[in-house]
Design a protein around this motif. Structure first.
Motif, PDB file in Angstrom:
ATOM      1  N   GLN B 100     110.438 -18.869  18.476  1.00 62.26           N
ATOM      2  CA  GLN B 100     111.791 -19.097  18.800  1.00 62.26           C
ATOM      3  C   GLN B 100     112.431 -18.087  19.443  1.00 62.26           C
ATOM      4  OE1 GLN B 100     113.965 -21.047  15.452  1.00 62.26           O
ATOM      5  NE2 GLN B 100     112.186 -22.333  14.962  1.00 62.26           N
ATOM      6  N   CYS B 138     112.370 -16.907  12.283  1.00 63.16           N
ATOM      7  CA  CYS B 138     112.863 -18.123  12.875  1.00 63.16           C
ATOM      8  C   CYS B 138     111.983 -19.163  12.547  1.00 63.16           C
ATOM      9  CB  CYS B 138     112.785 -18.168  14.394  1.00 63.16           C
ATOM     10  SG  CYS B 138     113.620 -16.673  14.987  1.00 63.16           S
TER      11      CYS B 138
ATOM     12  N   ARG C 371     124.365 -18.146   9.965  1.00 62.38           N
ATOM     13  CA  ARG C 371     124.053 -19.514   9.647  1.00 62.38           C
ATOM     14  C   ARG C 371     124.851 -20.403   8.828  1.00 62.38           C
ATOM     15  NH1 ARG C 371     117.568 -20.394  10.617  1.00 62.38           N
ATOM     16  NH2 ARG C 371     117.724 -22.374  11.909  1.00 62.38           N
ATOM     17  N   GLY C 482     116.404 -19.589  20.759  1.00 62.49           N
ATOM     18  CA  GLY C 482     115.285 -20.475  20.110  1.00 62.49           C
ATOM     19  C   GLY C 482     114.852 -21.603  21.071  1.00 62.49           C
ATOM     20  N   SER C 522     125.974 -23.629  16.104  1.00 64.89           N
ATOM     21  CA  SER C 522     125.291 -24.630  16.752  1.00 64.89           C
ATOM     22  C   SER C 522     125.868 -25.210  18.070  1.00 64.89           C
ATOM     23  CB  SER C 522     125.089 -25.655  15.498  1.00 64.89           C
ATOM     24  OG  SER C 522     124.576 -25.134  14.398  1.00 64.89           O
ATOM     25  N   TYR C 644     111.686 -27.909  19.055  1.00 67.59           N
ATOM     26  CA  TYR C 644     112.529 -26.945  18.532  1.00 67.59           C
ATOM     27  C   TYR C 644     113.713 -27.227  17.749  1.00 67.59           C
ATOM     28  CZ  TYR C 644     110.369 -23.952  22.015  1.00 67.59           C
ATOM     29  OH  TYR C 644     109.236 -23.001  22.514  1.00 67.59           O
ATOM     30  N   GLN C 648     114.140 -25.536  14.162  1.00 78.01           N
ATOM     31  CA  GLN C 648     115.360 -25.015  13.597  1.00 78.01           C
ATOM     32  C   GLN C 648     115.356 -25.474  12.130  1.00 78.01           C
ATOM     33  OE1 GLN C 648     117.956 -23.229  14.665  1.00 78.01           O
ATOM     34  NE2 GLN C 648     117.023 -23.017  16.532  1.00 78.01           N
ATOM     35  N   GLY C 712     121.438 -26.089  14.618  1.00 76.70           N
ATOM     36  CA  GLY C 712     120.822 -24.765  14.063  1.00 76.70           C
ATOM     37  C   GLY C 712     121.306 -24.272  12.816  1.00 76.70           C
ATOM     38  N   GLU C 713     122.475 -24.805  12.305  1.00 78.72           N
ATOM     39  CA  GLU C 713     122.952 -24.144  11.080  1.00 78.72           C
ATOM     40  C   GLU C 713     122.710 -25.013   9.800  1.00 78.72           C
ATOM     41  OE1 GLU C 713     126.799 -21.663  12.036  1.00 78.72           O
ATOM     42  OE2 GLU C 713     126.723 -23.400  13.238  1.00 78.72           O
TER      43      GLU C 713
END
Lengths: 80, 159, 752
Positions: B100, B138, C371, C482, C522, C644, C648, C712-713
């Protein structure tokens, strides 16, 4: 009339009033009306987020507010 | 302070450099030799971002003195891809989205190559324990492990 | 919004455009820039957790051979409290005091002075030559003790914010946040079962592998260029300008590649210091933190005490819920207690609730975003309480959550009614998941928990340029942590109707692209993605106009299909379709280079919900926990690059598992962190974890052109409750506090 709801942290500016109903066309007008009613509230409102009909806005000057809208002020969210 | 003269081989190139006695190999690579692909995450041998190969052994270059490179053969991330392009591991890391942010990736690829050089057919547990010296914050390691498994499979097929 | 069936490239998983440089060591991260004539800087840090700084004397350091500059708090302007930096970062006066202490050192490791010298060794020696007189004060380390009326004060000017009346006495309570609805008493009276607990979690660090680093160079005109690892170079520029009292136009910020951030690289630490040192020295200055400095002086997230009481009827319906939160801010205000309060009950449809949160100053590092900041701590408590209710009612924990789940139209605890959300879809997916249908392995325990994060939009810009050969350049301003360049390329390729390979995305510096708020919240794929899509639509409009001019028809008579301009149906024009390459080749005749741009304040970020569950085994001899399987299910709205998105979810799960099982700041009685290194601050390694299974649920966000919510979070939130509930299931003992490290588990087993 649009229903406007204030969270706890804004009550000191509204004299404890939690909600009110009023007619406005958009968010800019709403801010003006609230500032007229409670001078000094504009600053804290500008630092808050606002949800209009479920949609959260952070900086919402141009957004319409309808007669049946629900407007909730809330703390701003940032994030990681 | 008098400096130490070191003659060594890095990624197949004969290299000479001067270092102060307490300088780490990581510092020499990054600050003297311009090999910035090797990363520093902790400086205490806990994260594996500075992983290199020293005569076929994996080492944290932050725990090795630069002077110890005398007469040795070193491989860094810059030496993993060949004249024909990316190493299979590098390709598989990309295909599997096994990075990442990418800061730990050089260390993981060097460590994974050392594993496959020695054990061409590692099971998941062997991969996880071999790579336990490399921290990734990550990915949760899932896609890294899969990339290494897939690389092993492709290398076995080529062999 | 585009229909899913129409998508060609969105939802595929191509290799990221920056990938090759990152697997070969070419990519340049924060510490990888060296400049000619460069000096090395070091920072002197307070050896005391709480002390008044009476005098800082830099003269002996400055007199040393090879030392070119030294600064302390006196060199920085004092900022008035209340100034907020752009959209991110909180109160600038607090950030400024965190960058360099002024009258007081507020935690062990607080920056007190800095030097720049010809080498790191000389810089280290210069630090030893700096004289600081401290008046050592008692450290305030426990959040509850800090709240007591007679507690030692960190800040005599701290008057609790958020109360209906400003208090007349200062305290360590920086702020209070409260949310309430309905009739709590009646709600609890209607309950058949009531559970209650207090849950403590110590501070934890974001744990990015790359330490903070920057290089600054200031020329004789006062123009500064700063290269650094950051989640947002525009916001770093704004903060640095305010902290130094200089003009934004005098600062150029270039974001290097970034080796992880998780919120911890949304605020400045080194940059204003490097600029100040470079200005004084007249030479470039590089500052790189050691790992120990990263632990002692950056991040972490709040340690917390959360009390929760929940009542429910026999059928599982929650009748009332009450919570009390105390979050450590560290030495300066800025704890995420607001989002903690707003998120604790967010997944549930509640008629009666009250939640109060307090942000408390303690002599520990000033917390930074981590996060889904604030949510994991509070939601851990609620998810544990729900698990206890499910046990008492003998109800499946997923059914209990489904019984109370928020849905479209539910009034969220923080105010508005939810637009379409995917929480119920996540629960339903979990109920059908083969891992959930499988038996819990012998001797193991299973835990379930929900996760949530608001996600944000805010300001972004994007520019799209068509090269002479029709290839596409996307310029935007969000550091890629990311794989976001890949998702920008996918959305641009989808919108323009060209292959993914025809598009390249670049992260511009503060002078080469328009403002983008931080990569955080995010927001990047959502907000900057929206800007990229709009900029591509701008390109399409431009291309249609140019095709119309080429063909001599009205521009309304041109359509855009699969990356080419074609005559609209019924238009009588005997012409060949024009591709992007055709239009680019003839651009000089139709108005010059083809550019598209967009800037926006993205509204309507969609809330993201998750359900996670895991099977864990506890070694009763050692207290070690083994994670046998882990399943993360989350609503992504639309996964632009599913690999991806999975990444996450998997990475967040691993971080959350680490937080739940091992990670914590351990302090001695003087306020010195005892485990400031990766050996003792124990983050998960590959052999600690199994594969992390993922299922992406897609309930599209109507506010985004492709339905993106931001992902993302949310992934870090659920694992804390999952682990707590699985350990409870495995050993039959409820452990309220995290981390459930081997000593804590052994102590619980011994006590039972």
């Amino acid at each position: 009339m649009a229903r406007v709801v204030f969270p706890e942290h804004l009550l000191r500016h509204t004299g404890g009033q939690r909600e009110l109903e009023l007619f406005v066309d958009n968010y800019r007008e709403l801010l003006a009306v609230l500032e007229e009613r409670w001078p000094g509230i504009r600053g804290p409102l500008n630092k808050s987020a606002v949800a209009i009909d479920g949609q959260i806005y952070q900086g919402a000057f141009l957004e319409p507010v309808h007669a049946d809208s629900e407007v909730f002020f809330m703390a701003r969210i940032e994030g990681g | 302070m008098s400096k130490v003269h070191v003659q060594t081989t890095i990624n197949g190139d004969q290299v000479e450099f001067l270092c102060v006695p307490q300088q780490t190999m990581l510092e020499a690579l990054r600050d003297v030799l311009g090999k910035l692909g090797t990363k520093e995450g902790c400086g205490t041998g806990d994260c594996g971002a500075c992983t290199i190969m020293l005569d076929g052994r994996l080492v944290c270059s932050c725990l090795m003195l630069a002077a110890e490179a005398e007469g040795q053969e070193l491989t860094t991330i810059e030496g993993i891809a060949g004249p024909d392009g990316l190493h299979v591991l590098q390709r598989k890391f990309l295909e599997h989205a096994a990075l990442q942010c990418g800061i730990c990736t050089p260390g993981f690829i060097v460590a994974a190559k050392a594993l496959l050089d020695r054990n061409p057919n590692p099971d998941e547990g062997a991969i996880r324990y071999w790579l336990a010296g490399n921290l990734c914050r990550c990915t949760g390691y899932d896609k890294i492990v899969r990339a290494v498994q897939d690389a092993a499979k492709e290398l076995a097929y080529q062999a | 919004m585009a229909e899913a069936v129409d998508l060609r490239v969105v939802g595929t998983t191509p290799v990221r455009p920056d990938g090759v440089d990152k697997v070969t060591g070419r990519a340049q991260f924060g510490a990888d820039l060296n400049m000619p004539n460069m000096l090395h800087g070091r920072i002197l840090r307070s050896p005391h957790a709480h002390a008044r700084i009476k005098r800082v004397d830099l003269s002996k350091a400055l007199a040393m051979q090879g030392v070119y500059a030294a600064v302390s708090g006196a060199d920085f302007p004092m900022l008035a409290s209340g100034e907020v930096s752009g959209e991110a970062g909180g109160d600038l006066a607090d950030i400024a005091r965190n960058v360099m202490a002024r009258d007081k050192a507020l935690y062990h490791g607080h920056a007190v002075a800095a030097v720049a010298a010809t080498s790191l060794e000389v810089a280290e020696q210069a630090l030893d030559a700096i004289e600081v007189d401290y008046e050592v004060l008692p450290p305030v380390l426990d959040v509850l003790e800090a709240m007591a009326a007679d507690a030692t004060l960190l800040d005599e000017q701290c008057f609790t914010k958020g109360l209906s009346e400003t208090p007349d006495k200062p305290s360590n309570i920086a702020a209070m946040v409260k949310l309430a609805r309905g009739d709590l008493e009646a709600g609890f009276a209607a309950a058949d079962v009531v559970v209650e607990g207090e849950y403590r979690i110590p501070m934890a660090h974001q744990g990015y592998i790359e330490p903070h680093a920057c290089t600054a160079t200031v020329n004789e005109e006062g123009k500064a260029t700063v290269w650094c690892c950051t989640q947002g170079h525009f916001d770093f520029r704004t903060m640095t300008a305010h902290i130094l009292g200089c003009k934004i136009a005098d600062l150029k910020f270039i974001a290097s590649e970034i080796g992880g951030g998780f919120g911890g690289k949304t605020v400045v630490y080194l940059e204003p210091v490097a600029v100040m040192l470079s200005k004084k020295a007249g030479r470039p200055v590089k500052l790189v933190m050691t790992r120990e400095e990263v632990f002692r002086a950056t991040g972490p997230t709040s340690g917390s005490v959360v009390r929760v009481k929940v009542g429910a009827r026999k059928d599982g319906r929650i009748t009332a819920a009450k919570a009390w939160l105390a979050y450590e801010a560290g030495g300066l205000a800025g704890a995420p207690v607001g989002p903690g309060v707003m998120s604790i009950f967010a997944p549930y449809d509640l008629d009666n609730f009250l939640v109060e949160g307090y942000e408390v100053l303690v002599n520990k590092p000033k917390v930074a975003a981590y996060r889904a900041p604030g949510a994991p701590q509070s939601m851990h408590a609620m998810e544990v309480a729900l698990d206890d209710i499910a046990r008492q009612l003998d109800m499946d924990p997923l059914d209990l959550r489904l019984r109370n789940a928020a849905d479209e139209g539910t009034q969220a605890p923080y105010g508005p009614k939810f637009p379409p959300i995917g929480f119920k879809a996540c629960i339903e997916a979990a109920k059908k998941h083969p891992n959930y249908l499988a038996q819990v392995p012998e001797g193991a325990g299973r835990g379930v928990a929900a996760g949530f994060w608001f996600n944000i939009g805010m300001q972004s810009s994007a520019e799209v340029r068509i090269n002479e050969d029709g290839s596409v350049v996307v310029m935007e301003g969000n550091p890629d942590i990311g794989g976001s360049r890949a998702s920008m390329c996918l959305m641009a390729a989808e919108t323009l109707g060209v292959p993914y390979e025809q598009v390249k995305t670049y992260v511009g510096d503060t002078e080469s692209t328009g403002y983008c708020m931080v990569t955080g919240g995010s927001r990047t794929t959502f907000a900057t993605g929206m800007a990229v899509v709009r900029a591509c639509e701008d390109i399409i409009a431009e291309c249609k106009a140019r095709a119309a001019a080429t063909w001599g028809v009205d521009k309304d008579q041109v359509e855009w299909q699969d990356g080419t301009a074609v005559p609209a149906p019924g238009v009588n024009a005997d012409v060949n379709p024009l591709s992007l390459a055709d239009l680019a080749a003839s651009a000089s005749a139709t108005g010059g280079p083809i550019l598209g741009k967009a800037s926006l304040n993205a509204q309507g970020a969609g809330a993201s919900f998750s359900i996670n569950f895991a099977d864990l085994k506890v070694d009763k001899e050692t207290g070690a926990v083994e994670v046998l399987s882990y399943t993360a299910i989350q609503d992504a709205g639309k996964a632009i690059h599913p690999a991806y998105v999975e990444g996450q979810m998997q990475g967040g799960a691993a971080q959350g598992i680490g937080w739940a099982l091992n990670e914590e700041y351990i302090y001695d009685q003087d306020g010195v962190m005892e485990n400031a290194g990766f050996l003792d601050y124990r983050m998960p390694v590959a052999s600690d974890l199994p594969m992390i299974d993922t299922e992406i649920v897609e309930v599209p966000n109507p506010s985004h052109p492709y339905g993106v919510r931001g992902v993302g979070e949310t992934p870090i939130v659920a694992p804390l409750g999952v682990a707590a509930n699985a350990v409870r299931d495995a050993i039959g003992i409820r452990i309220n506090d995290l981390p459930m490290s081997p000593p804590r588990i052994l102590a619980a087993l011994d006590a039972a």
